[in-house]
Design an enzyme around this catalytic site. Structure first.
Site, PDB file in Angstrom:
ATOM      1  N   THR A 100      11.056 -35.761 -40.140  1.00 12.94           N
ATOM      2  CA  THR A 100      12.342 -36.280 -39.702  1.00 12.94           C
ATOM      3  C   THR A 100      12.243 -36.518 -38.203  1.00 12.94           C
ATOM      4  OG1 THR A 100      13.323 -34.822 -41.332  1.00 12.94           O
ATOM      5  CG2 THR A 100      14.814 -35.863 -39.774  1.00 12.94           C
ATOM      6  N   GLN A 101      12.118 -37.786 -37.820  1.00  7.66           N
ATOM      7  CA  GLN A 101      12.022 -38.093 -36.388  1.00  7.66           C
ATOM      8  C   GLN A 101      13.390 -37.972 -35.740  1.00  7.66           C
ATOM      9  OE1 GLN A 101       8.984 -38.942 -35.097  1.00  7.66           O
ATOM     10  NE2 GLN A 101       8.152 -38.610 -37.143  1.00  7.66           N
TER      11      GLN A 101
END
Lengths: 322, 268
Positions: A100-101
């Site tokens: 999850t950036q």
């Protein structure tokens, strides 16, 4: 060389090389400059395939481009091969990362308080896609086992994953069938470990969580953040709630709050959040957990009054604002 | 040439449906010096007999603290006992790390039993030659379990294992109905009496026994020698005075083990 600087430089390099391929004419000249400055900086040489390659310690594709693929090799001169692996991973595209950036669909604040008979929790039902309030019926408070209640703000899909973990946990706990069961304290600590472990993998679950519950007459209320910061308190909140609701709770919270008083207090906090938090929506649920069990209310709305003078012309006196 | 053609490895059945290697492991438990345990609603007491290997050596430790709420007493191969207590300690620590709460005793016992069971089903392994009395406290109260090399486990009100444990068992069987409501000190007293039963004519002193307690508001601890001696003196549990009891049970202890030898592993 400081790793950060190095990685930044290599990213810059990747982009300049990409440009240089587009401007084919100046490629040779440009690359000559790039490779010589790289040599100077890192003691590493870079060359276009077929032109200057001496050995192939690490050979990888830097970029996907439409022109015939160009392979670059970083020739190790005085750095360990480890460093090359690091560069390799830094240079590879982040597009295929499973991490999850940044969060996609998020929920805003959750508030929890202890009251006379147990725990009360409130959360609205909005789901924001960036700053767009994309979903209007997201349930952000769920039961965990017999004694606990979990409320989440932040990335909704990560919350769903957490719920999956907890389902497994509770199922395994029940399968012992020995009369022992995980209480809110155990769930809270478990989640702390999960959150901290994931942040250590640089793959955090993008949530702030609130865990409340009652077991054997003992009330428990705590919070965990996405990096594993955890604490217990008589009243807790996540996100904006920390700034807008907690001050109210500090003023007005009492140990012997009745259910009605508790709900009233939570509604006051939620109304404040609704006024000042742009991600909040006027559709909320209140959950109650006591020794008798858990109930989550039907969604409902708060009465609002938007004609306060401060709302009429909010920027009056704020110079430079529009 | 071979006395028994079915006892060369753990996984071979005898035609009578027995696993001799497993039974030999349980025999090792009987050879070890005695350990006993008994419990009330709130407390569990473990006690064991310390026997030195030779005149010149000290005795081996037979009671181990696993965690604040769990302890074990062992009989049989002490080395195996230490391996298993280390396993139990690490399980407790890991549970504590994840949940910040004590591991329920029953769960630890099941894990331990599963570990022992695996050794009865793998050709390249041998069963643990040790019996463990696991004493512990959790949210459902005080517990006493016996873990057998066969992978079986049982919960008890009171139990004794090891050499001449039959005498102690007889004593405990006579008294166990009162244990539930016993005070901590009464439990220790009964533990000392039970231990004395296993001593053959020897005088009970604090040097030949170890006593440990765990209970509500009291983390597991092994009583120090002076305390134990003080209790022995206080209760006047020396040797000769209880001679009648020893004689009385002496006959039974002769008879009972013979019956047990006929039993298949699953019986005990």
């Amino acid at each position: 060389m400081i790793p950060w600087v190095r990685s930044r430089f290599l990213l810059f390099l990747e982009r300049t090389i990409h440009l240089s391929i587009l401007f084919n004419r100046i490629r040779t000249k440009y690359l000559g400059w790039v490779s010589s400055s790289l040599e100077q900086l890192f003691g590493v040489a870079i060359a276009v395939q077929g032109k200057k390659i001496k050995s192939r310690r690490t050979c990888f594709r830097l970029i996907n481009c439409r022109s015939p693929p160009v392979e670059y090799s970083l020739l190790k001169l005085e750095h360990s091969s480890n460093a090359l692996y690091v560069m390799d991973s830094l240079l590879s595209s982040e597009g295929d990362s499973q991490r999850t950036q940044y969060p996609y669909v998020t929920g805003t604040s959750v508030i929890g308080i202890k009251y006379k008979d147990g725990i009360l929790m409130a959360a609205d039902m909005g789901g924001s896609y960036g700053s767009t309030i994309r979903y209007k019926s997201v349930e952000r408070m769920k039961q965990v086992g017999k004694h606990s209640l979990l409320g989440a703000s932040g990335e909704i899909s990560d919350f769903q994953e957490i719920l999956k973990y907890l389902d497994d946990l509770i199922l395994n706990d029940n399968m012992w069938d020995d009369g022992n069961s995980l209480g809110p304290k155990e769930v809270h600590n478990y989640l702390t470990r999960v959150m901290y472990n994931r942040r250590n993998k640089f793959d955090p679950l993008w949530n702030s969580l609130i865990i409340g519950g009652v077991k054997n007459g003992h009330k428990y209320l705590g919070s965990v953040s996405m990096i594993g910061v955890h604490y217990e308190d008589n009243h807790v909140a996540t996100g904006f709630g920390n700034h807008l609701a907690r001050p109210i709770l500090r003023e007005e919270w009492r140990e012997d709050l009745t259910f009605e008083e508790g709900v009233k207090l939570l509604e006051k906090c939620m109304r404040n959040l609704l006024y000042r938090d742009r991600s909040a929506v006027n559709k909320l649920q209140i959950a109650k957990i006591t020794d008798e069990g858990l109930t989550v209310s039907q969604p409902y709305s708060l009465k609002t009054y938007w004609n306060f003078a401060a709302f009429e012309n909010p920027t009056v006196g704020a110079e430079g604002s529009w | 040439m071979f006395r028994n053609q079915y006892d060369t490895d753990v996984t071979t059945w005898s035609p009578a449906g027995r696993l001799f290697q497993v039974e030999y492991a349980m025999e090792a438990v009987k050879q070890g010096s005695a350990a006993i345990g008994l419990r009330s609603k709130t407390h569990v007491v473990l006690a064991c007999v310390n026997k030195a290997n030779s005149e010149l050596s000290s005795h081996q430790k037979k009671i181990f603290k696993v965690d604040d709420h769990i302890g074990v007493a062992i009989a049989g191969l002490t080395a195996d006992g230490r391996v298993l207590s280390r396993y139990m300690r690490s399980e407790c620590i890991n549970y504590g790390y994840t949940y910040e709460s004590p591991l329920p005793v029953g769960r630890l016992v099941v894990q331990l039993a599963d570990k022992a069971q695996v050794c009865t089903q793998r050709s390249w392994k041998r069963p643990y030659g040790v019996g463990l009395l696991v004493a512990g406290l959790d949210e459902s109260g005080a517990h006493l379990y016996y873990n057998c090399p066969s992978g079986n486990y049982f919960e008890y009100q009171a139990f004794a294992i090891g050499s001449r444990s039959q005498a102690a068992k007889t004593y405990l069987e006579r008294k166990f109905e009162n244990f539930t409501s016993s005070s901590r000190d009464d439990l220790i007293k009964d533990a000392l009496f039970a231990i004395r039963e296993t001593l053959q004519g020897e005088k009970l002193t604090s040097t030949v026994c170890t006593v440990a307690v765990v209970g509500v508001g009291e983390p597991f601890c092994i009583l120090d020698q002076a305390t134990v001696q003080g209790l022995i003196n206080e209760f006047e549990i020396s040797g000769e005075e209880g001679g009648a009891a020893v004689e009385e049970t002496g006959g039974e202890s002769g008879g009972a083990p013979a019956v047990e030898q006929e039993a298949a592993p699953m019986d005990i």
